[in-house]
Enzyme design. Structure first.
Site, PDB file in Angstrom:
ATOM      1  N   ASP A  93      -1.424   5.103   4.026  1.00  0.00           N
ATOM      2  CA  ASP A  93      -2.308   4.181   4.744  1.00  0.00           C
ATOM      3  C   ASP A  93      -2.347   4.512   6.230  1.00  0.00           C
ATOM      4  O   ASP A  93      -1.479   5.203   6.762  1.00  0.00           O
ATOM      5  CB  ASP A  93      -1.779   2.750   4.525  1.00  0.00           C
ATOM      6  CG  ASP A  93      -2.885   1.706   4.567  1.00  0.00           C
ATOM      7  OD1 ASP A  93      -3.961   1.995   5.128  1.00  0.00           O
ATOM      8  OD2 ASP A  93      -2.652   0.599   4.048  1.00  0.00           O
TER       9      ASP A  93
ATOM     10  N   ASP B  23     -10.965  -2.559   1.490  1.00  0.00           N
ATOM     11  CA  ASP B  23     -10.090  -3.695   1.194  1.00  0.00           C
ATOM     12  C   ASP B  23     -10.860  -4.801   0.497  1.00  0.00           C
ATOM     13  O   ASP B  23     -10.262  -5.754  -0.002  1.00  0.00           O
ATOM     14  CB  ASP B  23      -9.469  -4.241   2.487  1.00  0.00           C
ATOM     15  CG  ASP B  23      -8.233  -3.445   2.883  1.00  0.00           C
ATOM     16  OD1 ASP B  23      -7.734  -2.679   2.044  1.00  0.00           O
ATOM     17  OD2 ASP B  23      -7.785  -3.583   4.028  1.00  0.00           O
TER      18      ASP B  23
HETATM   19  C1  GLA Z   1      -4.274  -1.900   4.377  1.00  0.00           C
HETATM   20  C2  GLA Z   1      -4.670  -1.434   3.004  1.00  0.00           C
HETATM   21  C3  GLA Z   1      -4.309  -2.503   1.983  1.00  0.00           C
HETATM   22  C4  GLA Z   1      -2.828  -2.800   2.059  1.00  0.00           C
HETATM   23  C5  GLA Z   1      -2.456  -3.205   3.466  1.00  0.00           C
HETATM   24  C6  GLA Z   1      -0.964  -3.333   3.616  1.00  0.00           C
HETATM   25  O1  GLA Z   1      -5.070  -2.953   4.819  1.00  0.00           O
HETATM   26  O2  GLA Z   1      -6.018  -1.118   2.950  1.00  0.00           O
HETATM   27  O3  GLA Z   1      -4.675  -2.079   0.704  1.00  0.00           O
HETATM   28  O4  GLA Z   1      -2.114  -1.667   1.663  1.00  0.00           O
HETATM   29  O5  GLA Z   1      -2.896  -2.263   4.422  1.00  0.00           O
HETATM   30  O6  GLA Z   1      -0.591  -3.683   4.894  1.00  0.00           O
END
Ligand code: GLA
Length: 746
Positions: free
Chosen positions: A477, A547
């Protein structure tokens, strides 16, 4: 195929259906762009360079050299000596001057495609492509510029990149190095770009091209949620099915700029490269700079054909590793299920239930390391929090494996929390401008990856975790964009290199990861889909799309993403309702129908959802196994777009042999007093007869469903009855009759 016509001083690059012509003119060897478009039988188009029109070439009319520079279609325009259109290359010498102009010196035509040092790039064998290297120079600066063009023989793609070498005795600075340019005549173009925001990535935007510069760009340090390193110029009448398209896509994950400029003479200059903002690269004598690759696609068959070309290229010539052509394990991710509130017990409870339902992998998301109990701390402390993961990571993974499931884990390796052991020990490892308080975002800073010791330390911690247990998947990420560009390690005259050095370091780390752990399935992610680009796809065969997993929001996001990238690359999950981002409630089966057009998985607490939903999961798992080969490998067609019609969305995938197809129809808003809707299918074999099944629906007739020819289905279409209620979905399966008889399709 690439041919050099010595008498005409002309290069012709051919792909199966396109040609690209470059000419060298005048005594000063200017390199001009002659033609890019439908394949030409011969190479007699150099009149397009207009050297017989006023103001003529400088050898015939040196009085108007400036006018020549400002009209000539340059293959790779430089700035400062008379071309007032946007240049591709800007330099500054030690004495502070900026002008440059390139002349052809030599060339080389080679089989295959050389790699680009330190950068991701498409690849191909000696049989699949040929490469032209054009060497140009500016003797006054002491600069050599290599223009690299690869023409593929199995896809209608030409790639370009640029390498600049300091051949002189003094350093000079690159203040702009784009990777590709197309000088053309304007033909009433529209411009297509992808724009968005967090949770709303890659929405398609189309608008008429006007005079002046129109641009899409990012200088956020990543390709971004907001804009996308893609630009297409299309004829005003171009549709999905027909019309001209010129498209560029950047194989790069950092700052970019893509633009089209319509000049005073109705010429268009389309260009793409690294964004100029805060970019300044010092080239000492003997040093070189490699600019990233641009993929160029031309078609006169509309947007479906453009999409098909990008999909084929990326499947065959970009994606790598064990999983690139393989079905991915169906995963369940605990992020929306638990957020930071989890421990071994909770994870195992989810895993137990999930494995009984046919889910194949548990992914432990953010919150397992350091003292990370919320998003404001511990990034950089990549050691397991044994209070949460009691019994240790190896134990948890073993227990998950015992259930017959794989295990995956989340990292955010590029970041550092001010509240972390790492920051307390190395405050200068964060990107920052000395003496200026850094801008926090999600309460974190970005690590200065231009420093080798930082990369080695983070990679060391990561790989130790990965070696400590049987971890088969990593979600990488990156949850904030770059600000306060400054490195404590770079000298003042190299601070302008940080943005690009950062991206190169991310590539190097991911390269190490996939080589040290060749069996690992890597999924990239950046606050959802802020780094969904061909650069990252070179390292990971899938990227978390957004997301926002709401089934309706995903329609536009996945439509825009699939405009360029194969469905196999799009991370898509069934998530809980009301949806955590938009609060919408959609039927469970619709969420699955939309997620089936991507990698497929779940992002919810299976122990807590309604019983009927839980019972539906094994059926959805079966659908995934039934259709994933088709979705992953089939040709994708856009049938209808909810973003445009505000009622329904429809897409189709067709197997390579055209024996099987899956149509996904999502009725977003229902209408009162309606008739069924007619949709025209695509990509079928007109001569074959297809039997039509609707998932979850019993055949209407005893002897099976209706049978129609591909010809009828494509020209006359099918009728889809309206469904009661909003947010309904239908999966329509077409199977060629003779395949059924031979048992080729279950
Ligand atoms: C990002 C990712 C999510 C999750 C969060 C965790 O927003 O896109 O899927 O993993 O971080 O903090």
């Amino acid at each position: 195929m690439i041919t050099y016509y010595e008498n005409e001083r002309l290069f012709k690059l051919d792909t199966p259906n396109t040609s690209y012509l470059i000419g060298i003119v005048d005594e000063e060897n200017f390199v001009g762009h002659i033609y890019y478009g439908k394949r030409l039988l011969d190479a007699e188009a150099s009149y397009l360079l207009r050297t017989q029109e006023l103001p003529y070439v400088p050898s015939k009319n040196n009085r108007e050299r400036g006018a020549f520079y400002d009209t000539f279609p340059f293959e790779y325009p430089t700035g400062g000596v008379g071309d007032y259109r946007e240049s591709c290359l800007s330099i500054r010498t030690e004495s502070g001057h900026a002008g440059s102009m390139l002349s052809y010196v030599s060339h080389e035509i080679m089989a295959g495609k050389p790699g680009l040092a330190g950068l991701p790039a498409t690849f191909g064998s000696d049989k699949e492509c040929e490469t032209l290297k054009l060497v140009c120079e500016d003797v006054y600066v002491g600069m050599q510029v290599e223009l690299l063009y690869t023409a593929f023989s199995d896809v209608d793609v030409i790639t370009r990149s640029v390498r600049v070498v300091n051949k002189g005795k003094e350093p000079f600075y690159l203040t702009k190095v784009y990777s590709a340019c197309l000088d053309m005549d304007n033909r009433d173009y529209d411009m297509i770009t992808l724009h968005g925001s967090w949770a709303r990535e890659r929405h398609i935007q189309r608008k008429p091209l006007g005079y002046g510069i129109q641009r899409t760009s990012s200088f956020r340090g990543e390709s971004s949620h907001q804009e996308h390193p893609f630009l297409a110029l299309v004829d005003r009448h171009t549709t999905q099915e027909q019309g001209e398209v010129y498209a560029m896509n950047f194989v790069y994950s950092g700052n970019f700029c893509a633009q089209a400029e319509v000049s005073q003479f109705d010429f268009v200059r389309m260009s793409m490269g690294i964004h100029q903002e805060n970019f300044c690269w010092k080239l000492s004598p003997g040093e070189d700079f490699q600019a990233p690759e641009v993929v160029m696609v031309y078609t006169d068959q509309g947007l479906d054909a453009m999409t098909g070309t990008f999909h084929s290229l990326y499947r065959k010539h970009l994606l790598q590793g064990k999983y690139k052509d393989k079905k991915r394990p169906i995963l369940i991710n605990n992020w929306e299920a638990t957020y930071f509130d989890f421990d071994t017990k909770k994870l195992l409870a989810i895993a137990r239930e999930a494995s009984a339902l046919g889910i194949e992998m548990l992914v432990m998301d953010d919150g397992w390391f350091g003292n990370r109990s919320f998003d404001g701390c511990a990034l950089g402390d990549w050691f397991v929090n044994e209070e949460k993961i009691d019994g240790g990571l190896a134990h948890l993974v073993e227990e998950v494996n015992k259930l017959g499931m794989k295990f995956g884990i989340w990292f955010e390796p590029e970041m550092i929390s001010p509240d972390s052991a790492l920051y307390r020990e190395h405050p200068d490892w964060a990107i920052a401008i000395p003496g200026r308080p850094g801008t926090q975002s999600r309460q974190q800073y970005v690590l200065d990856l231009s420093r080798k010791e930082v990369v080695d330390c983070i990679y060391g911690m990561m790989s130790a975790v990965l070696r400590s247990a049987n971890i088969e998947y990593v979600k990488w990420d990156m949850n904030r964009q770059l600000t306060d560009i400054g490195s404590a390690a770079l000298p003042p005259d190299r601070q302008g290199e940080l943005y690009h050095r950062y991206v190169i370091a991310v590539y190097e780390m991911q390269n190490r990861l996939i080589h040290d752990f060749p069996d690992l399935l890597l999924e990239n992610c950046s606050g959802g889909g802020a780094r969904f680009d061909p650069g990252m796809l070179y390292y990971s065969p899938q990227i978390w799309c957004s997301d926002d997993a709401d089934a309706v929001e995903r329609l536009a996001i996945q439509e825009g993403t699939a405009l360029l990238y194969p469905l196999s690359t799009m991370g898509a999950h069934v998530s809980d309702c009301p949806n955590h981002i938009v609060g919408r409630v959609t039927p469970f089966h619709t969420r699955a129908a939309v997620a089936l057009a991507g990698t497929f998985g779940y992002e919810l607490d299976v122990t807590k959802i309604a019983r009927e939903e839980r019972e539906e999961i094994p059926r959805q798992v079966a659908l995934y196994h039934k259709y994933n080969d088709l979705v992953r490998e089939g040709a994708y067609y856009r049938i209808a777009s909810y973003s445009q019609n505000h009622h329904y969305d429809c897409w189709q995938v067709v197997s390579e042999d055209k024996r099987e197809s899956l149509v996904t129809f999502v009725q977003v808003m229902t209408r009162a007093n309606h008739k069924s809707r007619r949709i025209l299918l695509k990509g079928l074999d007109e001569k074959r007869r297809y039997r039509i099944y609707v998932e979850g629906q019993k055949p209407e007739r005893e002897d099976g469903e209706l049978v129609y020819s591909g010809d009828t289905l494509m020209k006359a279409g099918i009728l889809v009855p309206d469904m009661l209620g909003d947010f309904q979905a239908k999966l329509i399966h077409l199977v060629a009759e003779e395949s059924e008889k031979k048992g080729q399709v279950e």
